[in-house]
Scaffold this motif. Sequence first.
Motif, PDB file in Angstrom:
ATOM      1  N   HIS A 256       4.563  16.345  -2.660  1.00 40.18           N
ATOM      2  CA  HIS A 256       2.655  16.707  -1.787  1.00 40.18           C
ATOM      3  C   HIS A 256       2.069  17.222  -3.260  1.00 40.18           C
ATOM      4  O   HIS A 256       2.862  17.144  -4.085  1.00 40.18           O
ATOM      5  N   TYR A 257       0.909  17.134  -2.902  1.00 34.21           N
ATOM      6  CA  TYR A 257       0.061  17.015  -4.433  1.00 34.21           C
ATOM      7  C   TYR A 257      -1.113  18.409  -3.862  1.00 34.21           C
ATOM      8  O   TYR A 257      -2.189  18.658  -2.183  1.00 34.21           O
ATOM      9  N   PRO A 258      -1.469  19.070  -4.382  1.00 34.03           N
ATOM     10  CA  PRO A 258      -1.976  20.426  -4.206  1.00 34.03           C
ATOM     11  C   PRO A 258      -3.712  20.091  -3.877  1.00 34.03           C
ATOM     12  O   PRO A 258      -4.771  20.503  -3.943  1.00 34.03           O
ATOM     13  N   ASP A 259      -4.161  18.812  -4.299  1.00 33.13           N
ATOM     14  CA  ASP A 259      -5.641  18.285  -5.417  1.00 33.13           C
ATOM     15  C   ASP A 259      -4.985  17.586  -4.284  1.00 33.13           C
ATOM     16  O   ASP A 259      -5.013  16.598  -4.666  1.00 33.13           O
ATOM     17  N   LEU A 260      -6.705  17.027  -3.561  1.00 31.97           N
ATOM     18  CA  LEU A 260      -7.209  16.545  -2.716  1.00 31.97           C
ATOM     19  C   LEU A 260      -7.829  14.828  -3.602  1.00 31.97           C
ATOM     20  O   LEU A 260      -6.993  14.221  -2.983  1.00 31.97           O
ATOM     21  N   LEU A 261      -8.107  15.242  -4.735  1.00 35.81           N
ATOM     22  CA  LEU A 261      -8.786  13.960  -5.151  1.00 35.81           C
ATOM     23  C   LEU A 261      -7.162  13.427  -5.987  1.00 35.81           C
ATOM     24  O   LEU A 261      -7.221  11.967  -5.845  1.00 35.81           O
ATOM     25  N   GLY A 262      -6.278  14.255  -6.413  1.00 38.42           N
ATOM     26  CA  GLY A 262      -5.011  13.382  -7.050  1.00 38.42           C
ATOM     27  C   GLY A 262      -4.617  12.304  -6.180  1.00 38.42           C
ATOM     28  O   GLY A 262      -4.393  11.583  -6.372  1.00 38.42           O
ATOM     29  N   LEU A 263      -4.632  13.106  -4.429  1.00 37.53           N
ATOM     30  CA  LEU A 263      -4.242  11.935  -3.264  1.00 37.53           C
ATOM     31  C   LEU A 263      -4.823  11.045  -3.546  1.00 37.53           C
ATOM     32  O   LEU A 263      -4.076   9.539  -3.362  1.00 37.53           O
ATOM     33  N   ALA A 264      -5.921  11.193  -3.018  1.00 40.45           N
ATOM     34  CA  ALA A 264      -6.901   9.637  -2.927  1.00 40.45           C
ATOM     35  C   ALA A 264      -6.907   9.130  -4.409  1.00 40.45           C
ATOM     36  O   ALA A 264      -6.963   7.834  -3.743  1.00 40.45           O
ATOM     37  N   ARG A 265      -6.349   9.118  -5.570  1.00 36.44           N
ATOM     38  CA  ARG A 265      -7.193   8.966  -6.239  1.00 36.44           C
ATOM     39  C   ARG A 265      -5.206   7.649  -6.774  1.00 36.44           C
ATOM     40  O   ARG A 265      -5.184   6.654  -6.998  1.00 36.44           O
ATOM     41  N   ASP A 266      -4.809   8.018  -5.994  1.00 32.55           N
ATOM     42  CA  ASP A 266      -2.613   7.472  -5.700  1.00 32.55           C
ATOM     43  C   ASP A 266      -2.650   6.591  -4.699  1.00 32.55           C
ATOM     44  O   ASP A 266      -1.316   5.860  -4.914  1.00 32.55           O
ATOM     45  N   VAL A 267      -3.423   6.914  -3.588  1.00 34.62           N
ATOM     46  CA  VAL A 267      -2.989   6.041  -2.533  1.00 34.62           C
ATOM     47  C   VAL A 267      -3.554   4.662  -2.205  1.00 34.62           C
ATOM     48  O   VAL A 267      -5.058   4.914  -3.002  1.00 34.62           O
TER      49      VAL A 267
ATOM     50  N   ARG B  52       0.664  -1.454   0.056  1.00 36.13           N
ATOM     51  CA  ARG B  52      -0.100  -0.365   0.099  1.00 36.13           C
ATOM     52  C   ARG B  52       0.971   1.339   0.394  1.00 36.13           C
ATOM     53  O   ARG B  52       2.017   1.765   0.680  1.00 36.13           O
ATOM     54  N   THR B  53       0.383   2.100  -0.317  1.00 34.14           N
ATOM     55  CA  THR B  53       0.440   3.948  -0.292  1.00 34.14           C
ATOM     56  C   THR B  53      -0.021   4.557  -0.073  1.00 34.14           C
ATOM     57  O   THR B  53      -1.502   4.089   0.591  1.00 34.14           O
ATOM     58  N   ILE B  54       0.551   5.117   1.440  1.00 32.07           N
ATOM     59  CA  ILE B  54      -0.047   6.013   2.309  1.00 32.07           C
ATOM     60  C   ILE B  54      -0.251   6.937   1.899  1.00 32.07           C
ATOM     61  O   ILE B  54       0.503   8.268   1.665  1.00 32.07           O
TER      62      ILE B  54
ATOM     63  N   LEU C 146       4.715   6.194   9.668  1.00 37.53           N
ATOM     64  CA  LEU C 146       4.942   5.312   9.051  1.00 37.53           C
ATOM     65  C   LEU C 146       6.077   5.162   8.065  1.00 37.53           C
ATOM     66  O   LEU C 146       5.866   4.082   7.518  1.00 37.53           O
ATOM     67  N   GLU C 147       6.922   5.553   8.336  1.00 36.22           N
ATOM     68  CA  GLU C 147       8.098   5.915   7.846  1.00 36.22           C
ATOM     69  C   GLU C 147       8.840   4.203   8.174  1.00 36.22           C
ATOM     70  O   GLU C 147       8.922   3.293   6.932  1.00 36.22           O
ATOM     71  N   GLY C 148       8.831   4.036   9.472  1.00 36.80           N
ATOM     72  CA  GLY C 148       9.305   3.064   9.224  1.00 36.80           C
ATOM     73  C   GLY C 148       8.276   1.073   8.698  1.00 36.80           C
ATOM     74  O   GLY C 148       9.026   0.683   8.472  1.00 36.80           O
ATOM     75  N   PHE C 149       7.289   2.112   8.331  1.00 36.17           N
ATOM     76  CA  PHE C 149       6.311   0.563   7.737  1.00 36.17           C
ATOM     77  C   PHE C 149       7.592   0.646   6.441  1.00 36.17           C
ATOM     78  O   PHE C 149       7.076  -0.411   5.462  1.00 36.17           O
ATOM     79  N   GLY C 150       8.055   1.598   5.322  1.00 36.88           N
ATOM     80  CA  GLY C 150       9.269   1.334   4.230  1.00 36.88           C
ATOM     81  C   GLY C 150       7.626   1.486   3.888  1.00 36.88           C
ATOM     82  O   GLY C 150       7.801   0.534   1.973  1.00 36.88           O
ATOM     83  N   ARG C 151       6.298   1.926   3.220  1.00 38.54           N
ATOM     84  CA  ARG C 151       5.503   1.987   2.202  1.00 38.54           C
ATOM     85  C   ARG C 151       5.872   3.861   1.938  1.00 38.54           C
ATOM     86  O   ARG C 151       5.881   4.330   3.003  1.00 38.54           O
ATOM     87  N   PRO C 152       4.923   3.726   0.774  1.00 43.24           N
ATOM     88  CA  PRO C 152       5.291   5.373   0.521  1.00 43.24           C
ATOM     89  C   PRO C 152       4.608   6.068   0.965  1.00 43.24           C
ATOM     90  O   PRO C 152       3.328   5.834   0.879  1.00 43.24           O
ATOM     91  N   ILE C 153       5.139   7.110   1.249  1.00 38.09           N
ATOM     92  CA  ILE C 153       4.530   8.519   1.338  1.00 38.09           C
ATOM     93  C   ILE C 153       3.533   9.922   1.140  1.00 38.09           C
ATOM     94  O   ILE C 153       4.790  10.140   0.672  1.00 38.09           O
ATOM     95  N   ALA C 154       2.904  10.045   0.326  1.00 38.43           N
ATOM     96  CA  ALA C 154       2.283  11.110   0.307  1.00 38.43           C
ATOM     97  C   ALA C 154       1.351  12.272   0.829  1.00 38.43           C
ATOM     98  O   ALA C 154       0.713  11.775   1.869  1.00 38.43           O
ATOM     99  N   TYR C 155       1.008  13.654   0.433  1.00 42.83           N
ATOM    100  CA  TYR C 155       0.131  14.217   2.146  1.00 42.83           C
ATOM    101  C   TYR C 155      -0.693  15.356   0.717  1.00 42.83           C
ATOM    102  O   TYR C 155      -0.040  16.137  -0.694  1.00 42.83           O
ATOM    103  N   HIS C 156      -1.306  15.817   1.407  1.00 44.99           N
ATOM    104  CA  HIS C 156      -1.992  16.838   0.571  1.00 44.99           C
ATOM    105  C   HIS C 156      -2.480  18.254   1.422  1.00 44.99           C
ATOM    106  O   HIS C 156      -2.734  17.703   3.146  1.00 44.99           O
TER     107      HIS C 156
END
Length: 327
Positions: free
Chosen positions: A191-202, A151-153, A169-179
């Motif tokens: 960083h995702y300036p667009d919440l929908l874009g983040l939701a789509r990718d994680v 999973r991507t977080i 969560l870095e300790g879990f070794g999974r990719p992290i992104a944020y909005h």
Amino acid sequence: MSARPDLLQTGPMMAMIEAQLNEHFTVHRLDAPDAEAVLAEIGPHIRAAATGVGSTGGGARRVTDALMARLPALEIVANFGVGYDSVDAEAAGRRGIVVTNTPGVLDDEVADLTVGLVLSTIRQLPQAERYLRAGKWPSGAFPLTATLRDRTIGIVGMGRIGKAIAQRLEGFGRPIAYHSRRPVEGVPYRHYPDLLGLARDVDVLIVIVPGGPETNHMINAEVLAALGPTGSLINVARGSVVDEEALIKALQQGTIASAGLDVFANEPHVPEALIALDNVVLLPHVASATHLTRNAMGQLVVDNLTAWFSGRPPLTPVPETPVKTPA
Ligand code: NDP
């Protein structure tokens, strides 16, 4: 401190807070049966308020503009909690009233709980425990679950607590992104300036933004659809941030896979439809609820008030309200 100022307490608070308020202030209760009479008689003398929905499980009244209009001598509102949607801070700012909250002292506690809720939701820990307690194990193993491994977080809100969650969560070794509305300097995540874009990718969307009108229902049907059928929503922010009806539908229809919720739209009432679902983990707003952390928060409430009435600036004023020294 000068002679004991009159203070309005909007609801029940922790015993350690109430003891200190009673020591330093003449306390009037807004949750008393004669509150209207108290407001009419004492309202003009009230110089401080202590509030915080959820400090002991609800029952506190919001400090609205209308309430502040009845308190013409009000100088400071001390809120229990880093989230201060229990106070109309913009209106307080216009009225020259300082609002304080309790930032920083709860970040690690809330982040710890969030990690627990993420794992509980994805690995179905409460469901597995219920299975064992119900005596079902001898008849067969608990069904296999989803995993964090593929999973991507995504984190919605990269403030004090969002950062503490991400660090863990870095300790879990999974990719992290944020909005968030603005990118945060110095954090290594996309960083995702667009919440929908983040939701789509994680696959896991963790919500940790403030409540209030600006974030109301920002997690709506469209965001949930973008998160998708293997997605999990974790809300440790405020119930108002998620469109609860849309979430219930999404969970019932398999639009998303699961949710872990510490906060609800109408606390302490949780919709029956959520309780009936097996793909949610539900907690009664406990993210900061340990002896150590709640005591630190309570002390900060008191310390803000006593600083103010000792002629010192408040320790932790919110951005909407002026920082000035008391008269
Ligand atoms: P901070 O103010 O440090 O961080 C808030 C983050 O949210 C920032 O990254 C901010 O970035 C982002 N944000 C704010 N408004 C928006 C918006 N409209 N759209 C997108 N992003 C937004 O707060 P904390 O981390 O200290 O706390 C966050 C919240 O967590 C609290 O306000 C509280 O409601 C909740 N909380 C819940 C607890 C619980 O018991 N479950 C316990 C403690 C806190 P930017 O401004 O750039 O958008």
